[in-house]
Design an enzyme around this catalytic site. Structure first.
Site, PDB file in Angstrom:
ATOM      1  N   CYS A   1      -5.411 -13.478 -15.419  1.00 22.66           N
ATOM      2  CA  CYS A   1      -5.519 -14.843 -14.742  1.00 22.66           C
ATOM      3  C   CYS A   1      -7.046 -14.616 -13.813  1.00 22.66           C
ATOM      4  O   CYS A   1      -8.020 -14.379 -14.424  1.00 22.66           O
ATOM      5  CB  CYS A   1      -4.274 -15.118 -14.006  1.00 22.66           C
ATOM      6  SG  CYS A   1      -2.968 -15.377 -15.341  1.00 22.66           S
TER       7      CYS A   1
ATOM      8  N   HIS B   1      -0.626 -19.087 -20.956  1.00 18.36           N
ATOM      9  CA  HIS B   1      -1.285 -18.334 -19.740  1.00 18.36           C
ATOM     10  C   HIS B   1      -0.319 -17.497 -18.912  1.00 18.36           C
ATOM     11  O   HIS B   1       0.715 -18.240 -18.551  1.00 18.36           O
ATOM     12  CB  HIS B   1      -1.891 -19.688 -19.017  1.00 18.36           C
ATOM     13  CG  HIS B   1      -2.759 -19.054 -17.897  1.00 18.36           C
ATOM     14  ND1 HIS B   1      -4.109 -18.322 -17.976  1.00 18.36           N
ATOM     15  CD2 HIS B   1      -2.748 -18.988 -16.597  1.00 18.36           C
ATOM     16  CE1 HIS B   1      -4.519 -18.204 -16.789  1.00 18.36           C
ATOM     17  NE2 HIS B   1      -3.880 -18.305 -16.026  1.00 18.36           N
TER      18      HIS B   1
ATOM     19  N   ASP C   1      -3.162 -22.084 -23.488  1.00 17.30           N
ATOM     20  CA  ASP C   1      -4.016 -21.687 -22.061  1.00 17.30           C
ATOM     21  C   ASP C   1      -5.116 -22.735 -21.766  1.00 17.30           C
ATOM     22  O   ASP C   1      -6.238 -22.570 -22.409  1.00 17.30           O
ATOM     23  CB  ASP C   1      -4.493 -20.164 -22.308  1.00 17.30           C
ATOM     24  CG  ASP C   1      -4.915 -19.714 -21.026  1.00 17.30           C
ATOM     25  OD1 ASP C   1      -5.069 -20.472 -20.042  1.00 17.30           O
ATOM     26  OD2 ASP C   1      -5.450 -18.572 -20.871  1.00 17.30           O
TER      27      ASP C   1
END
Ligand SMILES: *[C@@H]1O[C@H](CO)[C@@H](O)[C@H](O)[C@H]1NC(C)=O
Ligand SMILES: *[C@@H]1O[C@H](CO)[C@@H](O)[C@H](O)[C@H]1NC(C)=O
Length: 269
Positions: free
Chosen positions: A158, A237, A205
């Site tokens: 991330c 995500h 995502d």
């Protein structure tokens, strides 16, 4: 006869202690720990708090990777998050000295970046490259100059993902990068890579949706470095770290993304 068999056994054993890391024992998902107690330690180097996890003494993969290290670049929840620590430990179990710097100077996010209430723009504004790059650079410097590490892989999740890419650009000191579901990965950051880069992408995502993934793939095709982009079904995500491992498709995605990273570093470091 017996003596010569013994001699060849001994030489095979000796050879195995200096085996090239790409040849050493395969990893499988048994080395991944999803819950429990983390085994690394914290230390402070050059003013940066580090979570450090080391391979077991005597591990064959540890010996094979003795001059390499992995820098683990976390999501916004930082090195406080147990799943980040456990994943760093899993890389250590795969034979890599693994170092995860505190990217947020003790001010990691407590909410979820995708959940209302977490002010992403404020957080991102406070932790841009001008703040984060020096933390990663100091971590690399510590590994190379103090610990004598010769090859460095960066694995980023991330928030940390784009920094894995940033540090395999010219002169930045990283040798290969892996990222799962990177946030804010820019065109320039993809175009600048000079080393092997791999991505584990989530099906759902907003940070790397299908059109954006397509753009990144096009840039990689032009980048003239080894690359890999893998898309994992049933994931969203964050899955590389925070998958719900009681859901089989998510557990598989998280484990496979980890193994993708280990195989990537085995091949390219
Ligand atoms: C989020 O942070 C930005 C920049 O600091 C600020 O302008 C905005 O008002 C904040 N949004 C909320 C919902 O608090
Ligand atoms: C994880 O998945 C299980 C099975 O679907 C579900 O019962 C549980 O609530 C989920 N946990 C979280 C934290 O979402």
């Amino acid at each position: 006869m017996r003596a010569s068999i013994l001699a060849s056994l001994v030489s095979a054993l000796l050879a195995s202690t200096s085996v090239a890391h790409s040849d050493c024992t395969a990893v499988d998902n048994a080395i991944i720990q999803h819950e429990g107690i983390s085994k690394g330690v914290e230390e402070v180097q050059s003013g940066i708090r580090l979570y450090v996890s080391k391979p077991e003494t005597g591990s064959i993969r540890g010996k094979a990777n003795a001059d390499t290290a992995i820098i683990y670049l976390s999501d916004v929840f930082g090195i406080e998050l147990l799943q980040n620590r456990l994943l760093a430990d899993s890389f250590a179990r795969a034979g890599y000295l693994t170092v995860a710097p505190d990217l947020f100077n003790n001010a990691h996010a407590t909410g979820d970046i995708n959940v209302p209430g977490f002010n992403t723009s404020a957080f991102v504004a406070a932790h841009g490259p001008e703040v984060t790059d020096p933390i990663v650079a100091k971590t690399i410097d510590h590994l190379r100059t103090k610990l004598g590490v010769k090859k460095i892989g960066l694995t980023g999740y991330c928030f940390g993902g784009r920094y894995a890419f940033r540090f395999v650009s010219a002169g930045k000191g990283g040798d290969a990068a892996f990222t799962a579901h990177p946030s804010l990965l820019g065109d320039d950051e993809v175009k600048a890579v000079v080393g092997p880069v791999a991505i584990a992408a989530a099906e759902t995502d907003s940070m790397l949706n299908a059109p954006r993934r397509g753009e990144v793939e096009k840039l990689l095709v032009g980048a003239k470095v080894p690359y890999q982009v893998s898309l994992y079904s049933g994931t969203s995500h964050g899955f590389g770290v925070r998958a719900n491992v009681s859901v089989p498709v998510q557990k598989f995605g998280k484990e496979e993304a980890f193994l993708q990273a280990v195989r990537w570093f085995d091949q390219w470091l």
